[in-house]
Design a protein around this motif. Structure first.
Motif, PDB file in Angstrom:
ATOM      1  N   ALA A   1     102.572  43.839  80.700  1.00 28.50           N
ATOM      2  CA  ALA A   1     101.675  44.667  79.898  1.00 28.50           C
ATOM      3  C   ALA A   1     102.241  46.059  79.648  1.00 28.50           C
ATOM      4  N   GLU A   2     103.146  46.512  80.491  1.00 28.32           N
ATOM      5  CA  GLU A   2     103.744  47.831  80.333  1.00 28.32           C
ATOM      6  C   GLU A   2     105.050  47.788  79.542  1.00 28.32           C
ATOM      7  N   SER A   3     105.494  46.604  79.166  1.00 22.93           N
ATOM      8  CA  SER A   3     106.781  46.481  78.482  1.00 22.93           C
ATOM      9  C   SER A   3     106.659  46.878  77.010  1.00 22.93           C
ATOM     10  N   ALA A   4     107.791  47.237  76.434  1.00 21.96           N
ATOM     11  CA  ALA A   4     107.817  47.635  75.020  1.00 21.96           C
ATOM     12  C   ALA A   4     107.484  46.466  74.102  1.00 21.96           C
ATOM     13  N   GLN A   5     107.665  45.235  74.581  1.00 27.46           N
ATOM     14  CA  GLN A   5     107.437  44.039  73.768  1.00 27.46           C
ATOM     15  C   GLN A   5     105.975  43.597  73.749  1.00 27.46           C
ATOM     16  N   PHE A   6     105.133  44.181  74.580  1.00 27.31           N
ATOM     17  CA  PHE A   6     103.797  43.628  74.797  1.00 27.31           C
ATOM     18  C   PHE A   6     102.978  43.520  73.506  1.00 27.31           C
ATOM     19  N   GLN A   7     102.988  44.556  72.681  1.00 23.26           N
ATOM     20  CA  GLN A   7     102.200  44.515  71.450  1.00 23.26           C
ATOM     21  C   GLN A   7     102.713  43.465  70.466  1.00 23.26           C
ATOM     22  N   ASN A   8     104.014  43.193  70.491  1.00 22.75           N
ATOM     23  CA  ASN A   8     104.543  42.113  69.651  1.00 22.75           C
ATOM     24  C   ASN A   8     103.973  40.762  70.062  1.00 22.75           C
ATOM     25  N   LEU A   9     103.739  40.583  71.367  1.00 18.52           N
ATOM     26  CA  LEU A   9     103.266  39.289  71.864  1.00 18.52           C
ATOM     27  C   LEU A   9     101.908  38.927  71.283  1.00 18.52           C
ATOM     28  N   VAL A  10     101.069  39.920  71.041  1.00 18.74           N
ATOM     29  CA  VAL A  10      99.742  39.659  70.477  1.00 18.74           C
ATOM     30  C   VAL A  10      99.875  38.977  69.117  1.00 18.74           C
ATOM     31  N   GLN A  11     100.719  39.530  68.255  1.00 17.18           N
ATOM     32  CA  GLN A  11     100.881  38.971  66.911  1.00 17.18           C
ATOM     33  C   GLN A  11     101.623  37.638  66.930  1.00 17.18           C
ATOM     34  N   GLU A  12     102.577  37.512  67.843  1.00 14.40           N
ATOM     35  CA  GLU A  12     103.301  36.241  67.959  1.00 14.40           C
ATOM     36  C   GLU A  12     102.363  35.109  68.381  1.00 14.40           C
ATOM     37  N   THR A  13     101.464  35.399  69.309  1.00 14.28           N
ATOM     38  CA  THR A  13     100.530  34.378  69.792  1.00 14.28           C
ATOM     39  C   THR A  13      99.619  33.913  68.673  1.00 14.28           C
ATOM     40  N   ASP A  14      99.117  34.848  67.889  1.00 13.02           N
ATOM     41  CA  ASP A  14      98.225  34.464  66.803  1.00 13.02           C
ATOM     42  C   ASP A  14      98.970  33.666  65.736  1.00 13.02           C
ATOM     43  N   ALA A  15     100.213  34.032  65.453  1.00 14.08           N
ATOM     44  CA  ALA A  15     101.004  33.281  64.484  1.00 14.08           C
ATOM     45  C   ALA A  15     101.224  31.853  64.958  1.00 14.08           C
ATOM     46  N   ARG A  16     101.538  31.684  66.243  1.00 14.44           N
ATOM     47  CA  ARG A  16     101.748  30.344  66.799  1.00 14.44           C
ATOM     48  C   ARG A  16     100.451  29.541  66.751  1.00 14.44           C
ATOM     49  N   TRP A  17      99.336  30.177  67.075  1.00 16.84           N
ATOM     50  CA  TRP A  17      98.030  29.517  67.041  1.00 16.84           C
ATOM     51  C   TRP A  17      97.744  29.017  65.630  1.00 16.84           C
ATOM     52  N   ARG A  18      97.987  29.841  64.639  1.00 19.58           N
ATOM     53  CA  ARG A  18      97.676  29.452  63.254  1.00 19.58           C
ATOM     54  C   ARG A  18      98.585  28.342  62.757  1.00 19.58           C
ATOM     55  N   LEU A  19      99.814  28.302  63.225  1.00 17.86           N
ATOM     56  CA  LEU A  19     100.697  27.199  62.854  1.00 17.86           C
ATOM     57  C   LEU A  19     100.184  25.869  63.400  1.00 17.86           C
ATOM     58  N   VAL A  20      99.743  25.869  64.658  1.00 17.59           N
ATOM     59  CA  VAL A  20      99.210  24.646  65.256  1.00 17.59           C
ATOM     60  C   VAL A  20      97.948  24.201  64.526  1.00 17.59           C
ATOM     61  N   GLU A  21      97.059  25.145  64.232  1.00 17.20           N
ATOM     62  CA  GLU A  21      95.835  24.821  63.484  1.00 17.20           C
ATOM     63  C   GLU A  21      96.158  24.170  62.149  1.00 17.20           C
ATOM     64  N   LYS A  22      97.090  24.766  61.419  1.00 16.23           N
ATOM     65  CA  LYS A  22      97.421  24.255  60.087  1.00 16.23           C
ATOM     66  C   LYS A  22      98.043  22.865  60.167  1.00 16.23           C
TER      67      LYS A  22
ATOM     68  N   LEU B   1     107.005  44.427  65.161  1.00 12.91           N
ATOM     69  CA  LEU B   1     106.210  43.688  64.178  1.00 12.91           C
ATOM     70  C   LEU B   1     105.176  44.582  63.501  1.00 12.91           C
ATOM     71  N   HIS B   2     105.200  45.862  63.800  1.00 15.86           N
ATOM     72  CA  HIS B   2     104.150  46.757  63.329  1.00 15.86           C
ATOM     73  C   HIS B   2     104.585  47.514  62.084  1.00 15.86           C
ATOM     74  N   SER B   3     103.814  47.372  61.023  1.00 21.33           N
ATOM     75  CA  SER B   3     104.111  48.014  59.750  1.00 21.33           C
ATOM     76  C   SER B   3     104.234  49.522  59.936  1.00 21.33           C
ATOM     77  N   GLY B   4     105.261  50.095  59.340  1.00 20.26           N
ATOM     78  CA  GLY B   4     105.481  51.534  59.443  1.00 20.26           C
ATOM     79  C   GLY B   4     106.356  51.946  60.601  1.00 20.26           C
ATOM     80  N   ASP B   5     106.610  51.026  61.539  1.00 20.66           N
ATOM     81  CA  ASP B   5     107.469  51.337  62.679  1.00 20.66           C
ATOM     82  C   ASP B   5     108.920  51.458  62.211  1.00 20.66           C
ATOM     83  N   ALA B   6     109.643  52.425  62.753  1.00 22.60           N
ATOM     84  CA  ALA B   6     111.042  52.621  62.374  1.00 22.60           C
ATOM     85  C   ALA B   6     111.895  51.407  62.729  1.00 22.60           C
TER      86      ALA B   6
END
Length: 340
Positions: A144-165, A222-227
């Motif tokens: 939860a303290e890692s720099a990658q943590f916020q990316n994991l949220v979006q990755e999980t939702d993308a994977r979930w939506r692929l399985v649903e579809k 994965l965040h829009s506007g991030d350098a």
């Protein structure tokens, strides 16, 4: 799995759960989201507290994708309760009680299982007795303290939506073809001449590259506007399409995420052909897709071959065809350890 061995970080183990775990229901994704959301002031998270974000995510997905379990003829008491809640038939408190009783009966035990066995790292431990719940481990707090943590949220939702579809379409695997829409930055397929958007391309690719630029291994976002926002790149450039008639260069097999410097910086790839070392890396990344299943593996197999030898041969052949008449293959400046 090579996925962990090449980069045995907590992020890789977590991504392994999300990307490679068996999916008979989408509860694993909902539990991951609940863990992202839950208050972490105490290591003990009671089931009655975990039930709120867990059921919330299932209810939200049900509104867009009614099929959240393979055996939809017998959805079970928990999923039925979520449907009832969405229809206004039960209260939030009743949903919470049903979730505590029925929602966690399998997923808590199976969350850490990947390819038939449990991963080495545990992000929580079950607690029974009077205070039923989970104990968050040091590994989860570090994650939860890692720099990658916020990316994991979006990755999980993308994977979930692929399985649903994949479940929703029930398309014969041999007919599945996935394309990339560069303007909307999404992956899509077609079903009976109707275009079906699958999910964000960037969010879907990032987990398989472990949050790094495909070429130089610099961290990407994965965040829009991030350098450090990741950019979608065609490994074999689109400008070579004439040399590759009938080949879908917009297919997932040919899409990677790159940092801005590698994609279009002064010494970047631009429309050059990457070198053979990078071609081998593309093969490894594509094999992760194959092992992940549903539905990107089917599209890659349809486009590149039904077994690994054929897929490797396909990439080598396309690379050789594309580089005819081009300059020396491009190689990036190293910016980190190779993580694939």
């Amino acid at each position: 799995m090579r996925f962990y061995q090449a980069d045995p970080t907590l992020e890789s183990y977590w991504r392994g759960v999300i990307l490679f775990g068996s999916n008979f229901a989408t509860y694993k994704f909902a539990l991951a989201h609940a863990l992202y959301d839950v208050e972490r002031h105490s290591t003990l998270v009671l089931l009655e507290d975990l039930a709120v974000p867990f059921s919330k995510h299932i209810c939200e997905h049900l509104k867009q994708a009614p099929k959240q379990i393979l055996n939809e003829k017998n959805p079970g008491k928990f999923l039925s309760a979520c449907m009832q809640f969405n229809n206004g038939e039960i209260s939030p408190e009743e949903l919470r009680q049903m979730t505590v009783r029925y929602g966690f009966s399998v997923v808590l035990d199976k969350f850490h299982n990947v390819k038939g066995g449990a991963i080495e790292k545990r992000f929580y431990l079950k607690q029974g007795g009077a205070q039923k719940g989970i104990l968050l481990t040091d590994e989860f707090y570090q994650l939860a303290e890692s720099a990658q943590f916020q990316n994991l949220v979006q990755e999980t939702d993308a994977r979930w939506r692929l399985v649903e579809k994949a479940w929703e379409m029930a398309l014969p695997p041999k007919l599945l073809d996935v394309h990339y829409d560069a303007q909307q930055e999404v992956l899509f397929t077609k079903l009976r001449n109707d275009r079906i958007t699958l999910t964000s391309c960037r969010n879907s690719l990032n987990g398989y590259q472990k949050g790094y630029c495909f070429y130089c291994s610099a961290p990407v976002s994965l965040h829009s506007g991030d350098a450090q926002l990741a950019e979608v790149d065609h490994f074999i450039p689109l400008m070579t399409q004439k040399a590759l008639p009938g080949i879908n260069l917009n297919g997932v097999w040919n899409l990677v995420l790159a940092c801005r410097e590698c994609n279009r910086g002064p010494n970047g790839k631009h429309a050059q052909i990457p070198n053979l070392e990078l071609l081998e890396r593309l093969h490894t990344r594509n094999e992760y897709f194959i092992n992940s299943r549903l539905p990107l593996h089917e599209a890659i197999e349809n486009q590149t071959g039904r077994n690994e030898a054929l897929r490797k041969g396909f990439l080598n052949a396309r690379w050789n065809e594309a580089k005819i008449g081009t300059s020396q293959p491009w190689k990036p400046a190293a910016n980190g350890n190779i993580i694939l």
